[in-house]
Design an enzyme around this catalytic site. Structure first.
Site, PDB file in Angstrom:
ATOM      1  N   CYS B  83       0.821  -1.214   0.000  1.00 24.26           N
ATOM      2  CA  CYS B  83       0.000   0.000   0.000  1.00 24.26           C
ATOM      3  C   CYS B  83       0.853   1.261   0.000  1.00 24.26           C
ATOM      4  O   CYS B  83       0.328   2.368  -0.112  1.00 24.26           O
ATOM      5  CB  CYS B  83      -0.981  -0.013   1.165  1.00 24.26           C
ATOM      6  SG  CYS B  83      -2.338  -1.161   0.867  1.00 24.26           S
ATOM      7  N   CYS B 207     -13.717   1.415   8.320  1.00 20.17           N
ATOM      8  CA  CYS B 207     -12.963   0.797   7.227  1.00 20.17           C
ATOM      9  C   CYS B 207     -13.053   1.606   5.936  1.00 20.17           C
ATOM     10  O   CYS B 207     -14.097   2.177   5.619  1.00 20.17           O
ATOM     11  CB  CYS B 207     -13.510  -0.596   6.940  1.00 20.17           C
ATOM     12  SG  CYS B 207     -13.620  -1.662   8.386  1.00 20.17           S
ATOM     13  N   LYS B 329     -10.505   6.711   3.866  1.00 22.91           N
ATOM     14  CA  LYS B 329     -11.793   6.411   4.499  1.00 22.91           C
ATOM     15  C   LYS B 329     -12.995   6.833   3.640  1.00 22.91           C
ATOM     16  O   LYS B 329     -13.949   6.098   3.489  1.00 22.91           O
ATOM     17  CB  LYS B 329     -11.828   7.103   5.864  1.00 22.91           C
ATOM     18  CG  LYS B 329     -13.135   7.124   6.600  1.00 22.91           C
ATOM     19  CD  LYS B 329     -13.466   5.779   7.234  1.00 22.91           C
ATOM     20  CE  LYS B 329     -14.315   4.899   6.375  1.00 22.91           C
ATOM     21  NZ  LYS B 329     -15.721   5.230   6.344  1.00 22.91           N
ATOM     22  N   HIS B 333      -9.749   4.058  -1.817  1.00 24.41           N
ATOM     23  CA  HIS B 333      -8.415   3.475  -1.671  1.00 24.41           C
ATOM     24  C   HIS B 333      -8.139   2.417  -2.741  1.00 24.41           C
ATOM     25  O   HIS B 333      -8.221   1.221  -2.470  1.00 24.41           O
ATOM     26  CB  HIS B 333      -8.305   2.875  -0.264  1.00 24.41           C
ATOM     27  CG  HIS B 333      -6.998   2.232   0.062  1.00 24.41           C
ATOM     28  ND1 HIS B 333      -5.791   2.638  -0.481  1.00 24.41           N
ATOM     29  CD2 HIS B 333      -6.691   1.189   0.893  1.00 24.41           C
ATOM     30  CE1 HIS B 333      -4.808   1.871   0.007  1.00 24.41           C
ATOM     31  NE2 HIS B 333      -5.336   0.986   0.822  1.00 24.41           N
TER      32      HIS B 333
END
Lengths: 141, 386
Positions: B83, B207, B329, B333
């Site tokens: 990431c 998440c 958030k 992502h």
């Protein structure tokens, strides 16, 4: 009371890892230890990551430890492995630096806590004995 | 090393792009980047490209970028660092331009997490970020990995699930004016606390969503900057840090050492400290990770992150706004694109053009942590050269 799930995803033991995955056949939690520096390490490897010695091999650990951290899986991530269940990091009594990721069972998930004393037991699936943990009976240390 | 500046930045909206492949998202992001270059960009000026992509949903990444963007005559290198991929791609291009090898370099990041071409893609993804043999069979799925850290953090620090909920509320609010954000709706602390639990202590709103998207930057040398803009954003510092991939020997679960190492390197190169950062895009893949990162980046003392969120310090209008874009958030992502898109946001912030502008921002910081917690990349940008 814990009942084994319908299905488990199983590791494919390698030359290095087979002691860990099959030690349960004899009721032993086999963790790699360096004979040069005396320290335990995990996962098993042909070289001690601390002192670089090649004189390493599996030895029976006490199978006792404490919950260093845990999470409760509430979603059905893995088919045949129904939630909720506790995934925990277990700090081994033999070497607190060695922390195994496993499931803690035989305890209601709401009673799980950091610092809980646990002990190993084994669940056999084909040629693999998965080391799982449950609350320790008697004095943990 | 020569100074390096960002002179163009663009991105696709993050979201569910079921109808678009990587080969479609890439030229969309590159075109928007080119349109942002004040004095214009001739594609033929681009001398080299670095492409951050975690998975190869459309095939061989460097070739797909060259092909889809008409960049057949330049070298293209794919970067993959979990990431931290996006900010590591920025780092690689910075070194290439700084070294004098190139004057004009393209940085692109893209990923499709909502890929529908293969049923198993999401599980293949999972394999990239964890050790299948040791942890996965026991249920240590990607969110559970971070959950272990945050559970221990909540145990040792005064922070609570309410503080995590405040991070979610803040980042959702920040995403509202951002046209590129995936989740543009406000939530309340109560909603966050009462949402279904995914892996304790994370509820649904703790998440990041799963996202598709691409982002692009144009990096040029100090010698070439005047050809493109009078308002460059300088790459002042880059850093990369590593740690053990697996949990077995991580003694302190309440910190991510890669972030500490990467940010120290980036601060040192920039000649600044954490107190100098005016705006930050921080890797909030889970709300608790934003809290821990406040401490790892030096924004808060150990176990004091809860005070920053409680006091509104990291909200727009506070002293150190974090994730004005909405963050992972709420903006989304797509991992390879995430770090590059953070720099797109900072480019706009530092030029005073952002949708959610932080007044007077002069120094911005972008931060990724991944693999799952074994690698971090940090980039420091500024509208001031020195």
């Amino acid at each position: 009371m814990y009942t084994r799930p319908e299905r488990r995803l199983l590791p494919d033991p390698t030359a290095e890892s087979s002691a860990f995955w099959t030690g349960g056949r004899d009721g032993q939690l086999l963790i790699h230890r360096c004979r040069a520096c005396g320290r335990w390490f995990h996962p098993p490897a042909p070289v001690c990551f601390r002192c670089r010695s090649l004189d390493v091999g599996p030895e029976p650990a006490s199978g006792r430890g404490r919950v260093a951290a845990f999470t409760i899986n509430r979603q059905p991530w893995i088919p045949g492995f129904p939630p909720p269940y506790a995934v925990a990091m277990i700090e081994l009594a033999d070497e607190p630096d060695v922390r195994l990721v496993s499931n803690v069972v035989d305890v209601p998930v709401q009673e799980m806590h950091i610092g809980m004393a646990v002990e190993v037991f084994f669940e056999q699936w084909e040629d693999v004995w998965l080391p799982l943990f449950r609350p320790a009976t008697g004095d943990a240390r | 090393m020569r100074r390096v500046a960002v002179v163009g930045a663009g991105m696709t909206a993050f979201g569910e792009h079921f109808g678009l492949g990587i080969k479609d998202l890439l030229p969309m992001a590159v075109s928007e980047m080119a349109a942002s270059v004040d004095k214009g960009l001739d594609r033929a000026d681009i001398q080299a490209a670095w492409f951050g992509e975690l998975t190869t949903t459309d095939g061989f990444p460097a070739g797909i970028l060259a092909d889809s963007c008409g960049l057949l005559d330049i070298p293209v290198t794919r970067v993959e660092n979990a990431c931290a991929t996006g900010n590591d791609a920025v780092r690689n291009a910075t070194y290439a331009v700084g070294s004098g090898a190139f004057d004009v370099a393209l940085v692109v990041g893209a990923d499709k997490v909502r890929e529908s071409s293969a049923r198993g893609t999401f599980w293949e993804w999972a394999g990239l970020t964890r050790d299948m043999a040791w942890d996965y069979p026991l249920g240590l799925v990607a969110p559970a990995n971070f959950a272990l850290h945050v559970a221990r953090y909540l145990h040792e620090s005064p922070a609570t699930r309410e503080h995590m909920a405040m991070v979610a509320v803040k980042n959702h609010r920040h995403a509202l004016p951002n046209p590129k954000a995936q989740l543009r709706f406000e939530i309340t602390v109560e909603q966050a606390l009462n949402a279904p639990v995914v892996v304790a202590p994370f509820g649904l709103y703790d998440c990041t969503p799963q996202s598709d998207g691409a982002a692009a930057l144009l990096l040029v040398s100090e010698d070439a900057v005047d050809r493109y803009t009078d308002h460059p954003v300088w790459v002042r510092g880059v850093g990369l840090g590593l740690d053990r991939v697996m949990h077995q020997h991580k003694r302190d679960m309440t910190t991510f050492p890669p972030t500490v190492k990467a940010s120290k390197a980036a601060y040192a190169m920039a000649g600044i400290g954490p107190e100098d950062v005016d705006v930050a895009e921080v890797h909030d893949c889970f709300t608790g990770v934003e809290l821990i990162s406040y401490e790892d980046l030096g924004f808060a003392d150990r176990f004091m992150a809860y005070k920053l969120i409680e006091d509104g310090v990291t909200a727009i209008g506070g002293a150190k706004p974090v994730n004005p874009s909405g963050g992972l958030k709420a903006k989304g992502h797509p991992p390879g694109a995430t770090g590059v898109a953070q720099c797109v946001e900072l480019f706009e912030q530092l030029r005073g053009e952002a949708a959610n502008q932080v007044d007077g921002a002069r120094i911005g910081l972008a931060h990724n942590v991944g693999g799952p917690t074994a690698v971090s990349a940090v980039t420091v940008l500024s509208n001031q050269r020195d």
